[in-house]
Design a protein around this motif. Structure first.
Motif, PDB file in Angstrom:
ATOM      1  N   ARG A  18      18.268  26.527 -42.127  1.00 24.18           N
ATOM      2  CA  ARG A  18      18.433  27.337 -41.159  1.00 24.18           C
ATOM      3  C   ARG A  18      18.985  26.341 -39.907  1.00 24.18           C
TER       4      ARG A  18
ATOM      5  N   ARG B  68      16.757  27.416 -28.117  1.00 25.26           N
ATOM      6  CA  ARG B  68      16.430  28.843 -28.359  1.00 25.26           C
ATOM      7  C   ARG B  68      16.883  29.387 -29.394  1.00 25.26           C
TER       8      ARG B  68
ATOM      9  N   LEU C 190      15.021  28.293 -32.085  1.00 23.98           N
ATOM     10  CA  LEU C 190      13.563  28.821 -32.374  1.00 23.98           C
ATOM     11  C   LEU C 190      13.802  30.254 -32.967  1.00 23.98           C
ATOM     12  N   ALA C 191      14.730  31.047 -32.677  1.00 25.77           N
ATOM     13  CA  ALA C 191      15.101  32.297 -33.066  1.00 25.77           C
ATOM     14  C   ALA C 191      15.325  32.243 -34.736  1.00 25.77           C
ATOM     15  N   SER C 192      16.300  31.241 -34.796  1.00 25.63           N
ATOM     16  CA  SER C 192      16.371  30.999 -36.574  1.00 25.63           C
ATOM     17  C   SER C 192      15.071  30.675 -37.286  1.00 25.63           C
ATOM     18  N   LEU C 193      14.213  30.042 -37.002  1.00 28.70           N
ATOM     19  CA  LEU C 193      13.123  30.032 -37.555  1.00 28.70           C
ATOM     20  C   LEU C 193      12.126  31.164 -37.415  1.00 28.70           C
ATOM     21  N   GLU C 194      12.420  32.150 -36.988  1.00 32.47           N
ATOM     22  CA  GLU C 194      11.471  33.304 -36.793  1.00 32.47           C
ATOM     23  C   GLU C 194      11.292  34.113 -37.953  1.00 32.47           C
ATOM     24  N   GLY C 195      12.337  34.478 -38.621  1.00 35.85           N
ATOM     25  CA  GLY C 195      11.986  35.407 -39.815  1.00 35.85           C
ATOM     26  C   GLY C 195      11.200  34.705 -41.122  1.00 35.85           C
TER      27      GLY C 195
ATOM     28  N   GLU D  10       5.484  32.143 -43.009  1.00 37.79           N
ATOM     29  CA  GLU D  10       5.835  32.316 -41.400  1.00 37.79           C
ATOM     30  C   GLU D  10       5.715  31.109 -41.156  1.00 37.79           C
ATOM     31  N   THR D  11       6.851  30.447 -40.312  1.00 41.89           N
ATOM     32  CA  THR D  11       6.374  29.280 -39.406  1.00 41.89           C
ATOM     33  C   THR D  11       7.248  29.373 -38.120  1.00 41.89           C
ATOM     34  N   GLY D  12       7.022  28.382 -37.090  1.00 40.25           N
ATOM     35  CA  GLY D  12       7.676  28.479 -36.176  1.00 40.25           C
ATOM     36  C   GLY D  12       7.879  27.027 -35.726  1.00 40.25           C
TER      37      GLY D  12
ATOM     38  N   GLY E 189       7.317  27.170 -29.062  1.00 47.46           N
ATOM     39  CA  GLY E 189       8.753  27.471 -27.819  1.00 47.46           C
ATOM     40  C   GLY E 189       9.199  25.910 -27.515  1.00 47.46           C
TER      41      GLY E 189
END
Ligand code: C2E
Ligand code: MG
Ligand code: MG
Length: 603
Positions: free
Chosen positions: A234, A271, A274-279, A289-291, A326
């Protein structure tokens, strides 16, 4: 020996002797010559067979650089027939782009002005035009009056591929194929030089996955590895070709964004990451799930050498992590905070013998009767300057630094000594306490518990150890938990519903109780899905013969849902906040007194 015979007897005169001498010596010379010739032929034959059979290409070259002979290996290596090579300049065997360097080398060799040892690495060219890495060594040889040069030619593709692979291995992470810390350092230094020259800016991003340790503990290392690979894919997907993304170790990644024109560009990259790791990630048959938390430092505002930039990105990352994920841009005042934090570990170690730790106890009620039957011991640190610190602020640090061992030992002793007093005062209560995965890993937990149970002489079933799924899934867990179970200690699965563990596996452990995580309980009033989750958790628990406790009960609506679902017990602010020893003792006494009053009333 030569003998001459005549029919007539005659004397040896001088003339005859001279003739015989002459004939003899001529014959002798002939025999000698013949013998030498045979020897030479034989040695040539031997030489030839050696040359024919060596795997190295061997060619003789004269003093002008023209090929004189070539063995079969040369023929095989370059695809020319021997006759096509003889009489040609040796540099027809060399790629056009490498010829001038090669000629230079050969000229110096042919003039004998450099020692004969030492190989020359170049690019070979076959008759069909294809190129390959070639090693070339020229040594000189005196043959009679002639000076000959022997060139040894070797195809080094394999060796080169091997050294290239080694070099690649040294600079890349084996799991993800990303550059490693050392290559990232190189790229960072290059970026710095270029940015200084062109007066440009760039950003360094440090990224740490959230809860990776838990996921790894719960799902096992293989799946943890798969997750890291998926995360890598990702990251690659959202970053530009000019950005460098590296894995520095564990779940820590770094990104270098060199074509940013503005700090906002770097923030935009953060950003996007971070968005790419959301799903969720599909790992084997599970969705995970991870972030991430990302810290950003910019050249030149935050530093102008690699180590300062990396350190400051790390400080910012820590700040991002503390604030729940974040990204965060480095700010100078953050550094003081992290310094304080690192000082804190030393302070915590001393805090235990200095008696700065305290236990608070939170009541747990049986929902059917509303009576407190048990309390959960929750540790706090009464810090001389900072005041009463909650466990979330120092337990992770205690786990990282190993202080968790003396800390857990202290909690077990303090909780059991308190329980011992309560029981001695006639109170019918149990205590639960929390243990960390680290305690299971080093096999010390059973020993600590056994020793404390012996010291304080309390019934083991009045003690419940709360373990998270991370604890339960630790490699050493099953054995340790069975032993604790055999001692008669109760086990509860804490924060149930938040992990990723295989339920089947968990259910094989000797667990007595599950504690439904407070996030589901808190959402009961507003979110119908939570109702379904809580009801099925209760059903599941009961089917397995487990007691089911709800954590974080804060409101009456949730209480009603829990009662209706058949949940056994509850804990939460609605029932009572964690309170110090005096307060909780008073509460327990009051309950016992009321019970006694009721008893006397009814008599
Ligand atoms: P936990 O074991 O899940 O403990 C329950 C936490 O939820 C406690 O936070 C408690 O104060 C809080 N809580 C209880 N009722 C409510 C409620 O109605 N609403 C909300 N929002 N929160 C509620 P605390 O004391 O800050 O502890 C946090 C975590 O720290 C604990 O979670 C436990 O995992 C860990 N911890 C506490 N004491 C120890 C200890 O002695 N050793 C270890 N290893 N971990 C500990
Ligand atoms: Mg707990
Ligand atoms: Mg909990």
């Amino acid at each position: 020996m030569i003998s001459l015979h005549t029919w007539a007897a005659r004397d040896l005169d001088d003339g005859l002797v001279a003739v015989m001498n002459d004939v003899g010596s001529q014959i002798g010379e002939f025999v000698e010559r013949k013998r030498a010739e045979v020897a030479l032929q034989e040695s040539e034959k031997r030489m030839r067979s050696v040359l024919d059979n060596v795997s190295d290409g061997l060619a003789t070259i004269d003093q002008t650089g023209v090929i004189d002979s070539a063995n079969p290996a040369v023929v095989k290596l370059f695809g020319y027939a021997e006759q096509e090579l003889i009489g040609q300049q040796a540099d027809i065997l060399i790629a056009t782009t490498h010829r001038s360097a090669f000629d230079n080398y050969l000229q110096r060799r042919l003039k004998l002005d450099i020692p004969v040892s030492g190989a020359h690495e170049t690019m070979g060219k076959r008759k069909n035009g294809s190129l390959f890495p070639l090693e070339f060594v020229v040594s000189s040889m005196q043959v009679g009056a002639r000076h000959l040069f022997i060139a040894t030619l070797r195809d080094i593709s394999e060796r080169k591929a091997h050294t290239d692979a080694l070099e690649y291995q040294a600079l890349h992470d084996a799991l993800t194929g990303l550059p490693n810390r050392s290559l990232f350092g190189d790229r960072l230094r290059q970026a710095l030089l270029a940015a200084r020259r062109n007066q440009k800016m760039f950003g360094v991003l440090l990224l740490d996955l959230d809860r990776f340790k838990d996921i790894n503990d719960a799902l096992g290392h293989d799946r943890g590895d798969s997750l890291l690979q998926e995360v890598t894919a990702r990251l690659r997907g959202v970053l530009r070709a000019t950005d460098t993304v590296a894995r520095l170790g564990g779940d820590e990644f770094a990104v270098l964004t060199t074509d940013a024109k503005h700090p906002e560009d770097v923030v935009a990259s953060a950003r996007k990451i971070l968005a790419s790791l959301e799903g969720p990630f599909a790992i084997a048959d599970q969705m995970v799930e991870t972030g991430a938390s990302i810290g950003i430092a910019m050249y030149p505002v935050h530093g102008d050498d690699p180590s300062t930039l990396l350190r400051r990105a790390d400080v910012a990352m820590y700040v991002a992590k503390r604030s729940g994920g974040g990204y965060a841009l480095y700010q100078p005042e953050q550094e003081a905070q992290t310094l304080r934090r690192s000082g804190l570990a030393g302070e915590l170690r001393r805090a235990i013998p200095q008696g700065e730790l305290v236990l608070h106890y939170q009541p747990q009620i049986t929902l059917a009767s509303g009576a407190i039957h048990s309390v959960e011991a929750l540790v706090r640190w009464n810090h001389p300057r900072e005041g009463l610190m909650p466990p979330d602020r120092f337990i992770p640090m205690a786990e990282e630094t190993g202080i968790i061992h003396p800390l857990t030992a202290w909690v077990i002793d303090a909780a059991l000594s308190q329980l011992c007093k309560w029981v001695a005062d006639g109170l019918d209560v149990s205590v639960s306490l929390n243990v960390s995965p680290r305690n299971i890993e080093d096999h010390s937990l059973e020993e600590m518990v056994a020793r404390a149970l012996g010291n304080f002489k309390v019934e083991p079933n009045r003690l419940t150890l709360e373990i998270t799924e991370g604890v339960a899934m630790a490699a050493a867990a099953a054995k340790a938990l069975h032993r604790l179970h055999e001692m008669g200690v109760r086990l509860a699965l804490d924060d149930f519903g938040t992990g990723y563990s295989s339920l089947l596996y968990l259910m094989r452990l000797p667990v007595n109780e599950i504690k439904i995580d407070r996030s589901f309980v808190a959402a009961l009033a507003s979110d119908p899905d939570s109702g379904a989750i809580v009801r099925s958790a209760v059903g599941l628990g009961h089917n397995l013969g487990l007691r089911v406790v709800a954590e974080g009960l804060q409101d009456r609506i949730a209480e009603a849902v829990l009662v209706e679902a058949g949940c056994d017990a509850a804990q939460g602010f609605l029932v009572g906040r964690p309170a110090d020893e005096a307060e909780i003792t008073a509460l327990l006494m009051q309950q016992a007194g009321l019970a006694k009053e009721k008893l006397t009333e009814s008599i």
